[in-house]
Each structure stands twice: as C-alpha cells, then as structure tokens.
Scaffold this motif. Structure first.
Motif, short mmCIF file in Angstrom:
data_model
loop_
_atom_site.label_atom_id
_atom_site.label_comp_id
_atom_site.label_asym_id
_atom_site.label_seq_id
_atom_site.Cartn_x
_atom_site.Cartn_y
_atom_site.Cartn_z
N UNK A 25 -16.37 65.40 8.45
CA UNK A 25 -17.10 65.32 9.87
C UNK A 25 -16.43 64.28 10.79
N UNK A 26 -16.08 63.06 10.16
CA UNK A 26 -15.54 62.08 10.73
C UNK A 26 -14.17 62.21 11.09
N UNK A 27 -13.39 62.78 10.00
CA UNK A 27 -11.81 63.40 10.22
C UNK A 27 -11.78 64.23 11.23
N UNK A 96 -16.03 75.49 10.20
CA UNK A 96 -16.66 74.25 9.94
C UNK A 96 -18.30 74.57 9.52
N UNK A 97 -18.81 75.54 10.25
CA UNK A 97 -20.19 76.07 9.77
C UNK A 97 -20.13 76.16 8.17
N UNK A 98 -19.23 77.15 7.86
CA UNK A 98 -19.28 77.73 6.51
C UNK A 98 -19.02 76.72 5.38
N UNK A 143 -8.22 66.41 0.69
CA UNK A 143 -7.65 67.21 1.90
C UNK A 143 -8.32 66.67 3.20
N UNK A 144 -9.21 65.92 3.10
CA UNK A 144 -9.85 65.16 4.40
C UNK A 144 -8.91 64.11 4.57
N UNK A 145 -8.31 63.31 3.56
CA UNK A 145 -7.19 62.23 3.76
C UNK A 145 -6.23 62.90 4.31
N UNK A 146 -5.64 64.07 3.97
CA UNK A 146 -4.59 64.54 4.56
C UNK A 146 -4.75 64.98 5.94
N UNK A 147 -5.87 65.24 6.27
CA UNK A 147 -6.37 65.66 7.86
C UNK A 147 -6.18 64.29 8.61
N UNK A 148 -6.72 63.26 8.04
CA UNK A 148 -6.80 62.02 8.77
C UNK A 148 -5.14 61.51 8.96
N UNK A 149 -4.32 61.79 7.87
CA UNK A 149 -2.89 61.41 8.15
C UNK A 149 -2.15 62.22 9.06
N UNK A 150 -2.74 63.39 9.29
CA UNK A 150 -1.80 64.35 10.21
C UNK A 150 -2.26 63.84 11.61
N UNK A 151 -3.50 63.41 11.45
CA UNK A 151 -4.02 63.04 13.08
C UNK A 151 -3.53 61.60 13.32
N UNK A 152 -3.38 60.92 12.45
CA UNK A 152 -2.56 59.50 12.66
C UNK A 152 -0.99 59.73 12.98
N UNK A 153 -0.45 60.94 12.49
CA UNK A 153 0.95 61.08 12.74
C UNK A 153 1.04 61.70 14.28
N UNK A 154 0.03 62.48 14.64
CA UNK A 154 -0.29 63.13 15.90
C UNK A 154 -0.61 61.86 16.94
N UNK A 155 -1.08 60.90 16.60
CA UNK A 155 -1.68 59.73 17.52
C UNK A 155 -2.76 60.32 18.10
N UNK A 156 -3.54 61.00 17.26
CA UNK A 156 -4.94 61.33 17.54
C UNK A 156 -6.00 60.94 16.70
N UNK A 157 -5.90 59.73 16.16
CA UNK A 157 -7.00 59.31 15.26
C UNK A 157 -7.17 57.60 15.66
N UNK A 158 -8.67 57.60 15.98
CA UNK A 158 -9.21 56.56 16.45
C UNK A 158 -9.96 55.82 15.24
N UNK A 159 -9.70 54.51 15.05
CA UNK A 159 -10.58 54.03 13.95
C UNK A 159 -11.87 53.39 14.37
#
Length: 159
Positions: A25-27, A96-98, A143-159
């Motif tokens: 959810x956070x990712x 997401x719901x599923x 896979x959540x970690x992978x999503x976070x990494x992709x978001x970082x690479x897209x510059x779309x991750x805020x900590x």
C-alpha cells in the motif's frame, strides 16, 4: 499464549502489514496510473506487470492451499501479464482489491485453528500452510521492493 497461536498471530500480521520496510500500500501510494506503465531500460516489467503478477500468484497460492483439485498455472506464461499497462483505472483498482482480497482470505486460513499449519497438503509435494504463508510473505516483500526501486528510478518516490 500457546506457541501455535503465537505463530498464527505473527504470520497473519506479516501477511497484512510489513514490519521492516514499505508495504505494498505504501509502495503504491500516490502513484498515478500513467507511471504504472513506464518500462525502464534493462528492466523486464512495469509496475503494472508486477502488481498483476502479485494478484495472479497470490490467488494461485490461495487456490493451492484451499483446494484439493488444484490445477497449476503454466509457469511463467500464466503468472505474468503481457500487457505493460492496465486497460483503465477500473482494472488497476480491481487488481489492487483482488490482492487485498486474497491476502485476507489467506490470513483467514492461517487464523483458522482447524487448519494444521504443518500438515502436508494431500494434493501437493509436501507443502503445508506454514510454507505457503512464508512464500506469500516473501514474494510480496520481494516484488514490493522492486516497485519501490522502480519508483525511485522514475523519481516518483517520497520517503
């Protein structure tokens, strides 16, 4: 508290919420649908494909854990979507719901004291409910970690 109850409680907690890092959810929080479809160089998937893979795989593990007449999916073809983008916002929300629905159903299996955590499934090759719970926890975390990494690479991750 009995050891078996403690194990069930801790497994259920790990299925529902991460402890040491971002949960799914956070990712995904604040991510626009367009960003879910961006395929970065040298990566084989988009965020959408990761989310769909999580949905498909978690449902498969739930089905395996619940049903003696389980029919395996064809690996890897049926576990990974070919589409790099959801068809629309409704498909994204459905996925997401599923994911949440299958996690809740699996958590109910874990919490049901009538289900022996260590008894091998009659239809498997020695797998049991404890092993499948750990598999879901590990898979979701990976896979959540992978999503976070992709978001970082897209510059779309805020900590």
């Amino acid at each position: 508290m009995h050891d078996n109850q403690l194990i069930r409680q801790q497994l259920a907690q790990l299925l529902q919420k991460s402890n040491a890092h971002a949960d799914l959810e956070t990712a995904l929080k604040g991510l626009d649908i367009k960003s879910t479809s961006i395929k970065l160089p040298h990566l084989p998937y988009t965020i959408w494909q990761l989310v769909e893979h999580l949905r498909i795989t978690q449902q498969d593990i739930l089905d395996f854990s619940e049903h003696k007449n389980y029919k395996p999916l064809d690996w890897p073809k049926e576990y990974w979507p070919e589409e790099t983008t959801p068809a629309n916002e409704q498909e994204w929300e459905y996925s997401l719901a599923e994911i949440n629905k299958s996690l809740n159903a699996f958590t109910n299996l874990i919490n049901d004291e009538n289900n022996d955590l260590l008894k091998p499934f009659a239809h498997g090759e020695g797998q049991n409910l404890l092993r499948e719970a750990i598999l879901i926890i590990d898979h979701l975390s990976y896979h959540t970690g992978q999503i976070v990494l992709i978001r970082r690479l897209l510059d779309k991750w805020e900590e």
